[in-house]
Design an enzyme around this catalytic site. Structure first.
Site, PDB file in Angstrom:
ATOM      1  N   LYS A  34      14.238  -3.745 -12.080  1.00 22.81           N
ATOM      2  CA  LYS A  34      13.709  -5.120 -12.121  1.00 22.81           C
ATOM      3  C   LYS A  34      13.126  -5.529 -13.477  1.00 22.81           C
ATOM      4  CE  LYS A  34      12.577  -5.595  -7.206  1.00 22.81           C
ATOM      5  NZ  LYS A  34      11.555  -6.032  -6.244  1.00 22.81           N
ATOM      6  N   ASN A  49      14.412 -10.065  -9.851  1.00 19.51           N
ATOM      7  CA  ASN A  49      15.185  -9.440  -8.762  1.00 19.51           C
ATOM      8  C   ASN A  49      16.470 -10.206  -8.449  1.00 19.51           C
ATOM      9  OD1 ASN A  49      14.274 -11.643  -7.314  1.00 19.51           O
ATOM     10  ND2 ASN A  49      13.921 -10.458  -5.449  1.00 19.51           N
ATOM     11  N   ASP A  90      11.071 -12.621  -4.935  1.00 19.13           N
ATOM     12  CA  ASP A  90      10.138 -11.938  -4.011  1.00 19.13           C
ATOM     13  C   ASP A  90       8.965 -12.855  -3.657  1.00 19.13           C
ATOM     14  OD1 ASP A  90      11.473  -9.508  -3.734  1.00 19.13           O
ATOM     15  OD2 ASP A  90      10.473  -8.607  -5.458  1.00 19.13           O
ATOM     16  N   ALA A 144      -1.885  -4.374  -6.103  1.00 18.96           N
ATOM     17  CA  ALA A 144      -1.702  -4.983  -7.430  1.00 18.96           C
ATOM     18  C   ALA A 144      -0.407  -4.488  -8.065  1.00 18.96           C
ATOM     19  CB  ALA A 144      -2.898  -4.665  -8.313  1.00 18.96           C
TER      20      ALA A 144
HETATM   21  P1  NDP Z   1       4.130  -0.788  -5.957  1.00 20.04           P
HETATM   22  O1  NDP Z   1       4.224   0.695  -5.932  1.00 20.04           O
HETATM   23  O2  NDP Z   1       4.543  -1.538  -7.164  1.00 20.04           O
HETATM   24  O3  NDP Z   1       2.616  -1.224  -5.635  1.00 20.04           O
HETATM   25  C1  NDP Z   1       1.906  -0.704  -4.534  1.00 20.04           C
HETATM   26  C2  NDP Z   1       0.461  -1.187  -4.561  1.00 20.04           C
HETATM   27  O4  NDP Z   1      -0.209  -0.660  -3.417  1.00 20.04           O
HETATM   28  C3  NDP Z   1      -0.325  -0.704  -5.772  1.00 20.04           C
HETATM   29  O5  NDP Z   1      -1.313  -1.657  -6.086  1.00 20.04           O
HETATM   30  C4  NDP Z   1      -0.966   0.580  -5.261  1.00 20.04           C
HETATM   31  O6  NDP Z   1      -2.147   0.910  -5.954  1.00 20.04           O
HETATM   32  C5  NDP Z   1      -1.282   0.180  -3.839  1.00 20.04           C
HETATM   33  N1  NDP Z   1      -1.359   1.342  -2.944  1.00 20.04           N
HETATM   34  C6  NDP Z   1      -0.441   2.322  -2.785  1.00 20.04           C
HETATM   35  N2  NDP Z   1      -0.848   3.190  -1.833  1.00 20.04           N
HETATM   36  C7  NDP Z   1      -2.066   2.742  -1.411  1.00 20.04           C
HETATM   37  C8  NDP Z   1      -3.015   3.221  -0.452  1.00 20.04           C
HETATM   38  N3  NDP Z   1      -2.794   4.337   0.269  1.00 20.04           N
HETATM   39  N4  NDP Z   1      -4.157   2.517  -0.266  1.00 20.04           N
HETATM   40  C9  NDP Z   1      -4.384   1.399  -0.982  1.00 20.04           C
HETATM   41  N5  NDP Z   1      -3.535   0.902  -1.901  1.00 20.04           N
HETATM   42  C10 NDP Z   1      -2.382   1.569  -2.102  1.00 20.04           C
HETATM   43  O7  NDP Z   1       4.953  -1.268  -4.679  1.00 20.04           O
HETATM   44  P2  NDP Z   1       5.551  -2.738  -4.391  1.00 20.04           P
HETATM   45  O8  NDP Z   1       4.557  -3.726  -4.829  1.00 20.04           O
HETATM   46  O9  NDP Z   1       6.931  -2.823  -4.910  1.00 20.04           O
HETATM   47  O10 NDP Z   1       5.665  -2.717  -2.810  1.00 20.04           O
HETATM   48  C11 NDP Z   1       4.521  -2.824  -1.962  1.00 20.04           C
HETATM   49  C12 NDP Z   1       4.973  -3.078  -0.537  1.00 20.04           C
HETATM   50  O11 NDP Z   1       5.638  -4.321  -0.470  1.00 20.04           O
HETATM   51  C13 NDP Z   1       5.969  -2.048  -0.001  1.00 20.04           C
HETATM   52  O12 NDP Z   1       5.628  -1.749   1.326  1.00 20.04           O
HETATM   53  C14 NDP Z   1       7.311  -2.741  -0.043  1.00 20.04           C
HETATM   54  O13 NDP Z   1       8.135  -2.307   1.013  1.00 20.04           O
HETATM   55  C15 NDP Z   1       6.889  -4.173   0.164  1.00 20.04           C
HETATM   56  N6  NDP Z   1       7.836  -5.144  -0.413  1.00 20.04           N
HETATM   57  C16 NDP Z   1       8.359  -6.053   0.432  1.00 20.04           C
HETATM   58  C17 NDP Z   1       9.220  -7.013  -0.017  1.00 20.04           C
HETATM   59  C18 NDP Z   1       9.769  -7.990   0.977  1.00 20.04           C
HETATM   60  O14 NDP Z   1      10.642  -8.773   0.611  1.00 20.04           O
HETATM   61  N7  NDP Z   1       9.285  -8.003   2.220  1.00 20.04           N
HETATM   62  C19 NDP Z   1       9.595  -7.117  -1.440  1.00 20.04           C
HETATM   63  C20 NDP Z   1       8.971  -6.118  -2.278  1.00 20.04           C
HETATM   64  C21 NDP Z   1       8.125  -5.176  -1.751  1.00 20.04           C
HETATM   65  P3  NDP Z   1      -2.117   1.803  -7.313  1.00 20.04           P
HETATM   66  O15 NDP Z   1      -0.819   1.522  -8.005  1.00 20.04           O
HETATM   67  O16 NDP Z   1      -3.295   1.369  -8.103  1.00 20.04           O
HETATM   68  O17 NDP Z   1      -2.204   3.219  -6.855  1.00 20.04           O
END
Ligand code: NDP
Length: 285
Positions: free
Chosen positions: A72, A93, A109, A133
């Protein structure tokens, strides 16, 4: 009768891994339903072959393609221009290839999220709380801000959330603030929209719950999840149990971003319901 046309419009996806991505199924279901002469080709392409794939798509007359993990951000260097929000988000995307072979990158998205939420509430002036985030949070918060949300509170377990709050304050009209999420969060009662953009509760970790007090959900709050599988996470179920009138599962965002991509490529508004039904069928939701 017109002469038969054996040349479909081609679109597709470049991602790695690619085999578990259900987008091809919902795209083809919509094409079939609407009698559209298009094919969606799901391709496994990683960063090492991305430039060749983009040039290949142009050479083969593709109308455009989706990019997913891990392409992406990298794809941007191979494109001619970016849409306004994709520029701020810094990730693409959906790529549209014009007749002149010029390429434009968009990020659907967050647009899909805004479309889903706009079906149940208006966004201008609203107070938003956003968990996460990462990539999804970034896309969602930028589009919510550009759609007129008044304030966005970003919660994240690491202080990288401050960078997202800074980006929103610098590049959008919304007021953003960051909360380091190291405690059970109490949603402020004047919050309008609550969003989960973390993978907490994503299959197979379906028993996970966000670190928050679900008693602070209130019926007037619109609650939306990003997680498409399972269809009903604890986050979604807890909001429903607290009497929230409008609770959106992540499937709505997924389906609407696909609807918007098809619109960019073909100009056709396909029915979200057709895609939603196919997604439920192929993922057994
Ligand atoms: P990223 O890995 O880019 O970001 C994940 C975020 O969640 C980060 O801020 C991370 O914090 C935080 N995080 C991860 N694990 C935990 C935890 N156990 N407790 C609290 N915070 C947590 O992932 P994406 O943003 O790409 O995806 C996030 C979700 O969104 C996924 O479930 C994905 O399936 C969904 N999604 C859905 C889409 C749709 O069209 N429905 C499109 C894109 C994504 P840190 O990095 O600081 O550890």
């Amino acid at each position: 009768t017109p002469a038969p046309d054996f040349l479909p419009g081609l679109v597709g996806s470049f991602a790695k891994p690619a085999s578990e991505n259900p987008t091809v199924a919902i795209m083809e279901a919509a094409f079939k339903h609407h009698g559209m002469h298009y094919r969606y080709i799901n391709c496994e392409v990683g960063p090492e072959n991305l430039e060749a794939a983009v040039n290949g798509a142009k050479a083969m007359g593709w109308r455009g393609f989706n990019c997913s993990i891990p392409n992406k951000i990298k794809v941007i260097q191979y494109l001619d221009e970016l849409g306004d929000s994709a520029k701020i988000i810094g990730a693409v995307n959906t790529v549209i290839i014009g007749k002149d072979k010029r390429t434009r990158g968009e990020n659907t998205d967050g647009k899909g999220f805004v479309k889903a939420i706009s079906e149940v509430t208006s966004i201008p002036g609203k107070k938003v709380v956003l968990f996460g985030a990462g990539g999804a949070a970034r896309a969602i918060s930028v589009e919510m801000a550009l759609a007129g949300a008044a304030s966005i509170t970003i919660l994240n377990v690491h202080d990288t959330g401050q960078e997202l709050a800074d980006l929103l304050n610098d590049k959008t009209p919304a007021k953003a603030d960051f909360v380091l999420w190291n405690h059970s969060y109490q949603i402020p009662p004047d919050t309008d929209i609550v969003i989960n953009a973390t993978p907490v509760g994503l299959y197979p970790n379906v028993d996970q719950r966000l670190n928050m007090d679900s008693d602070t959900f209130q019926p007037h709050m619109v609650v939306a999840d990003c997680i498409p599988n399972p269809a009903y996470t604890h986050f979604v179920k807890d909001a429903i149990a607290r009497g929230c009138h409008h609770v959106l599962p992540g499937m709505n965002m997924l389906v609407n971003q696909a609807v918007i991509a098809v619109k960019y490529w073909t100009g056709v508004d396909v029915e979200a319901e057709v895609m939603r039904n196919e997604l439920k069928k192929v993922l057994d939701l």
